[in-house]
Design an enzyme around this catalytic site. Structure first.
Site, mmCIF file in Angstrom:
data_model
loop_
_atom_site.group_PDB
_atom_site.id
_atom_site.type_symbol
_atom_site.label_atom_id
_atom_site.label_comp_id
_atom_site.label_asym_id
_atom_site.label_seq_id
_atom_site.Cartn_x
_atom_site.Cartn_y
_atom_site.Cartn_z
ATOM 1 N N ALA A 75 1.144 -1.099 -0.229
ATOM 2 C CA ALA A 75 -0.107 -0.054 0.070
ATOM 3 C C ALA A 75 1.014 1.449 0.126
ATOM 4 C CB ALA A 75 -0.729 -0.092 1.171
ATOM 5 N N HIS A 80 6.824 6.217 1.580
ATOM 6 C CA HIS A 80 7.682 5.458 0.809
ATOM 7 C C HIS A 80 8.037 5.566 -0.344
ATOM 8 C CE1 HIS A 80 4.017 2.792 2.905
ATOM 9 N NE2 HIS A 80 5.115 2.456 3.214
#
Length: 378
Positions: A75, A80
Site C-alpha cells: 500500500a 514510502h
C-alpha cells in the site's frame, strides 16, 4: 515494518523531494537498473518483481556495489517513495535498491485486521520502480514461513512491551522476526525505515546492534500531507470528518515543539541579561512585554523548558479533539527517551526525547511522533 517516513515539522517538502537529511535523490531514469538480468517481469519504472528466495538470490549484484533495502507491507504512498529515493541516493547510480512488500501475519493480533490491510501490488510495483527501486521482493506467506509460523522468533524484550507493545502484545516480536529474516534474505549494506514508526525503528537498531547483524540502519523523517497529517496506509479509512479530528495529532506535536522553543528562547534571554542588572529592565530593553514573559517567568525558566510543560501543551490540543463530533480517543501520549522508550522525568533539563501519540478516530488507530531536544546536549 515501515509504513511512512516527516521532514521536521514545518513546511512540507514538495512531493518527490529528497529527505532533508540526505543527499539529493537520483531519479529512477538516471541509473541503470541492476536488476536488468533478474528472472522476473519489470514494472513501468524498471523494477523487477521477485516472488521467491531463489529469484532474489538470482538478482545480480554488481561487483563492489552497495545494496540498499526498504521494507514495507505494501500500500505504498509518497512516504514510502521518500524512503526509496533515500535508499537510491545512498546506493548511488551503480548500486542496487530492493523494496520488500510483505504483509506479515505475525504482526497482527486479529485475523480481521490482517484481512483488512490493503493489498495494492501492481500500484506498489509501479511506484517503487518510478522512485528508483531495481527490484521488488513480494513473497507469499508460505515462501517466508515455509513450515508455518516460526517456532523460533526474535523477542523484543522490555523495550518492546511499552507503548505500542503494550497496546499490541506480540506485535514487535513478529516485526523483529520478519525484519531479521528479510535482512538475511536480502543481505543489504543498509536498510531504510521511516521515523514515523519511532519505536519500531529503535527496536530494529537495537536488534542489529545487540545481535551483530552487520548492516546499517537509517531512519528517514516522516512525510506529511499539506494539512500536517503523517502519511499512512491507514489514512484511507478516515472519513472527511474523522480526518479533521485526526489533525489533532500533528497539531498537538507541533504545539509541544513550539512550547519547548518558546521556553528555550526565554532561557537564552535570561542568560543574556547581565546578572547584576534588574531583570525587568533587561526584558524591557529586549522589547519583551510583561504580558508575554515577566521577569519571574524568565528567572524560573529551565534550560530548554520542562518536560511537564511540553506534555501539557500537547494534552490541551488532544483534549479539544476529544470533544469533536467524531472524537479522538487517546491511547497514549508519552515523552520518552529514544534509546529505550522509558518516560522522560519532569526534572530533565537536557537531552534528546521523542513525543509520541497513539489514538483512535472512529475505527482507525493512528500513531505519530516528533523528536525534541531539551537544552544543550552534553
Amino acid at each position: 515494518m515501515s509504513t511512512a517516513p516527516a521532514p521536521a515539522p514545518g513546511p512540507n517538502p514538495k512531493p518527490g523531494s529528497a529527505p532533508a537529511s540526505g543527499p539529493t535523490a537520483t531519479s529512477a531514469s538516471a541509473h541503470t537498473p541492476a536488476s536488468a538480468h533478474a528472472p522476473a517481469s519489470a514494472s513501468p519504472g524498471g523494477a523487477a518483481l521477485l516472488r521467491t528466495a531463489a529469484e532474489l538470490d538470482a538478482l545480480r549484484r554488481p561487483a563492489g556495489a552497495r545494496r540498499a533495502v526498504v521494507m514495507t507491507m505494501g500500500a505504498l504512498h509518497e512516504g514510502h517513495a521518500t524512503l526509496i529515493r533515500a535508499a537510491r541516493a545512498a546506493a548511488g547510480p551503480a548500486g542496487q535498491v530492493v523494496v520488500t512488500v510483505f504483509v506479515n501475519p505475525l504482526q497482527f493480533g486479529e485475523a480481521a485486521d490482517l484481512d483488512r490491510y490493503p493489498r495494492t501490488l501492481d500500484a506498489d510495483l509501479a511506484l517503487a520502480g518510478l522512485s528508483g527501486a531495481d527490484a521488488v521482493f513480494a513473497p507469499s506467506v508460505d515462501e517466508v514461513y515455509p513450515g508455518g509460523e516460526p517456532q523460533v522468533r526474535i523477542t523484543a524484550g522490555p523495550m518492546g512491551e511499552r507503548l505500542e507493545g503494550a497496546a499490541r502484545p506480540g506485535h514487535f516480536d513478529g516485526m523483529l522476526t520478519v525484519v531479521a529474516k528479510l535482512l538475511h534474505l536480502t543481505r543489504p549494506d543498509e536498510a531504510f525505515f521511516g521515523q514515523k514508526d519511532a519505536q519500531q525503528l529503535a527496536l530494529i537498531r537495537r536488534m542489529v546492534r545487540d545481535l551483530n547483524f552487520g548492516v546499517g540502519i537509517t531512519g528517514v523523517p516522516t512525510v506529511r500531507d499539506p494539512d500536517g497529517l503523517a502519511l499512512s496506509s491507514r489514512n484511507r479509512f478516515l472519513s472527511p470528518e474523522e480526518r479533521h479530528t485526526a489533525l489533532a495529532l500533528p497539531r498537538a506535536l507541533f504545539a509541544a515543539r513550539d512550547r519547548l522553543a518558546a521556553q528555550q528562547a526565554l532561557h537564552e534571554r535570561a542568560q543574556a541579561t547581565a546578572a547584576s542588572a534588574d531583570r525587568a529592565a533587561g526584558l524591557t530593553a529586549l522589547g519583551e512585554s510583561r504580558a508575554a514573559a515577566d521577569a519571574q517567568a524568565v528567572a524560573l525558566a529551565r534550560p530548554g523548558g520542562g518536560p511537564a510543560a511540553v506534555r501539557a501543551a500537547a494534552q490541551l490540543v488532544l483534549a479539544d479533539a476529544a470533544r469533536e463530533r467524531q472524537p479522538l480517543v487517546l491511547d497514549y501520549l508519552a515523552l520518552v527517551d529514544p534509546s529505550d522508550f522509558t518516560e522522560i522525568p519532569d526534572d530533565r533539563e537536557s537531552g534528546e526525547a521523542i513525543l509520541a501519540i497513539a489514538a483512535r478516530v472512529g475505527a482507525t488507530r493512528l500513531i505519530d511522533n516528533i523528536p525534541l531536544t531539551f537544552g544543550a546536549l552534553t
